[in-house]
Design an enzyme around this catalytic site. Structure first.
Site, PDB file in Angstrom:
ATOM      1  N   VAL A 173       0.842  -1.205   0.000  1.00 36.53           N
ATOM      2  CA  VAL A 173       0.000   0.000   0.000  1.00 36.53           C
ATOM      3  C   VAL A 173       0.871   1.247   0.000  1.00 36.53           C
ATOM      4  CG1 VAL A 173      -1.843   1.224   1.200  1.00 36.53           C
ATOM      5  CG2 VAL A 173      -1.844  -1.267   1.165  1.00 36.53           C
ATOM      6  N   ASP A 174       1.888   1.271   0.850  1.00 40.43           N
ATOM      7  CA  ASP A 174       2.817   2.405   0.853  1.00 40.43           C
ATOM      8  C   ASP A 174       3.481   2.576  -0.510  1.00 40.43           C
ATOM      9  OD1 ASP A 174       2.619   3.502   3.385  1.00 40.43           O
ATOM     10  OD2 ASP A 174       4.149   2.228   4.259  1.00 40.43           O
TER      11      ASP A 174
END
Length: 405
Positions: A173-174
């Site tokens: 996600v990052d």
């Protein structure tokens, strides 16, 4: 000559940890002049995340930091001070892009929110990276990769069927939020080339995690039931998962009916190739347990490398389950240019993963190793009109941090 498609672009990176720094690193890889603005104490917190690389003097630098901060210069400055803010605003006046990932409301309190910065420099593209975005009841929430994996349902679909949820450990996600931010920035710069006016870009971990789940959500809305955790498999394809060969595991990707027929020919399963339970992918998915059991039995009869050779010869996607060490040592990794080796005056010889693009057939260059905290502070401040006496005064007052001479 290594490509530098955005050479001349000036980027101010006020972000930290992973999403923003990765976005800024890729801009730096493509030729932008990126100035990383850090706090005067510890700097980007990933500098202190183990495992570490140690310098000859015993100074330690976290490997997460090393992975996301090449091709940048570091300015360590106290943005909370009037003098520090004034210096950063001089940099803003000369910048094309500002990237920030402050917590909710922090950028505005510091005076570096998009409205304030674009009032000074209308050509500026301001990119804000947050946990939950600027709209909705969660907009004040802080977000980390694992929090959004949980909040958005990713943890609910990862792991084995009867096992607990499993976090995807590489912070997808990052990392993908950084890529979305990069896409948005490049699009805003393209628009600026037509209008002469900059703009704002927002990327959030929530949007990224939800975007990742597009086809899972589409299936949920259609069925009205939650999917089972697929382990290494795929709810829409079968057989498409890890299997144990006689000695070691391999992953098999039979993604269509043509591949199934080829697999059956190699595996000696011609007698069931047209069986209504197995003839189509939809039928194999409907009879998943039966299909998987059948494939498991046949793959257990030969060693992994025998299967890899036999399956690969007829174009059936398959692979060993490599470790990171095996990937690092693989001839394809070396030939691909996806791993740079470079020398760092502080940290010795290092390796890093390249930007996963080629321009004109070439990789972008590693022009600068990841910086020491405040390494370029004096040079950066000189570029915006400060003389050495003023810089020394700022240092004495604790407004900036410079490395020991």
């Amino acid at each position: 000559m290594n490509p530098a498609p955005v050479a001349g672009l000036k980027v101010l990176d006020l972000s930290k940890v992973l999403a923003g720094p990765l976005c800024a690193q890729y801009l730096g890889d493509m030729g932008a002049d990126v100035i990383k603005v850090e706090t005067t104490g510890a700097g980007d917190e990933t500098r202190g995340w183990p495992p570490f690389r140690s310098s000859a003097t015993g100074q330690q630098t976290g490997t997460v930091f090393l992975s996301a901060n090449r091709n940048k210069r570091s300015l360590a400055i106290d943005l909370r001070s009037e003098t520090g803010l004034a210096a950063v605003l001089r940099l803003v006046d000369q910048s094309d892009v500002v990237i920030e990932s402050f917590g909710p409301g922090v950028a505005k309190r510091l005076g570096v929110d998009a409205a304030a910065l674009r009032a000074r420099n209308p050509r500026l593209v301001c990119c804000s990276i947050s946990g939950f975005g600027s709209v909705g009841p969660m907009c004040e929430g802080k977000g980390y990769d694992v929090i959004l994996q949980a909040f958005c349902g990713m943890l609910a679909i990862t792991g084995e069927r009867d096992g607990p949820p499993v976090r995807s450990p590489f912070s997808p996600v990052d990392q993908a939020t950084g890529l979305h931010a990069l896409i948005g920035i490049l699009a805003a710069l393209l628009e600026r080339s037509r209008t002469g006016v900059g703009g704002t870009v927002e990327a959030s971990l929530f949007d990224t995690a939800t975007g990742f789940l597009g086809y899972f959500l589409q299936g949920y809305w259609e069925r009205g039931t939650e999917p089972e955790r697929p382990g290494s498999g795929h709810e829409s394809l079968c057989p498409y998962e890890v299997f144990e060969a006689r000695d070691k595991p391999l992953i098999l990707g039979v993604a269509n009916d043509g591949l199934w027929r080829s697999f059956c020919a190699v595996a000696g399963l011609q007698d069931i190739v047209d069986d209504p339970h197995f003839a189509t992918n939809a039928a194999r998915v409907a009879h998943r347990d039966e299909t998987v059991a059948l494939v498991r039995r046949v793959l257990a009869t030969r060693d992994r490398d025998e299967w890899i050779e036999a399956l690969g010869a007829v174009g059936i996607p398959c692979s060993p389950l490599h470790t990171l060490g095996e990937l690092s040592a693989h001839p394809h990794t070396a030939a691909s240019g996806m791993v740079y080796e470079y020398a760092d005056a502080r940290l010795g010889r290092l390796r890093t993963v390249a930007q996963p693009l080629r321009f004109g057939g070439e990789r972008t260059a590693l022009r600068r190793p990841p910086p020491a905290l405040g390494e370029h502070g004096r040079a950066v401040l000189r570029e915006v009109g400060y003389d050495d006496a003023q810089i020394d005064e700022m240092r004495a007052a604790g407004v900036i941090a410079l490395p020991a001479q």
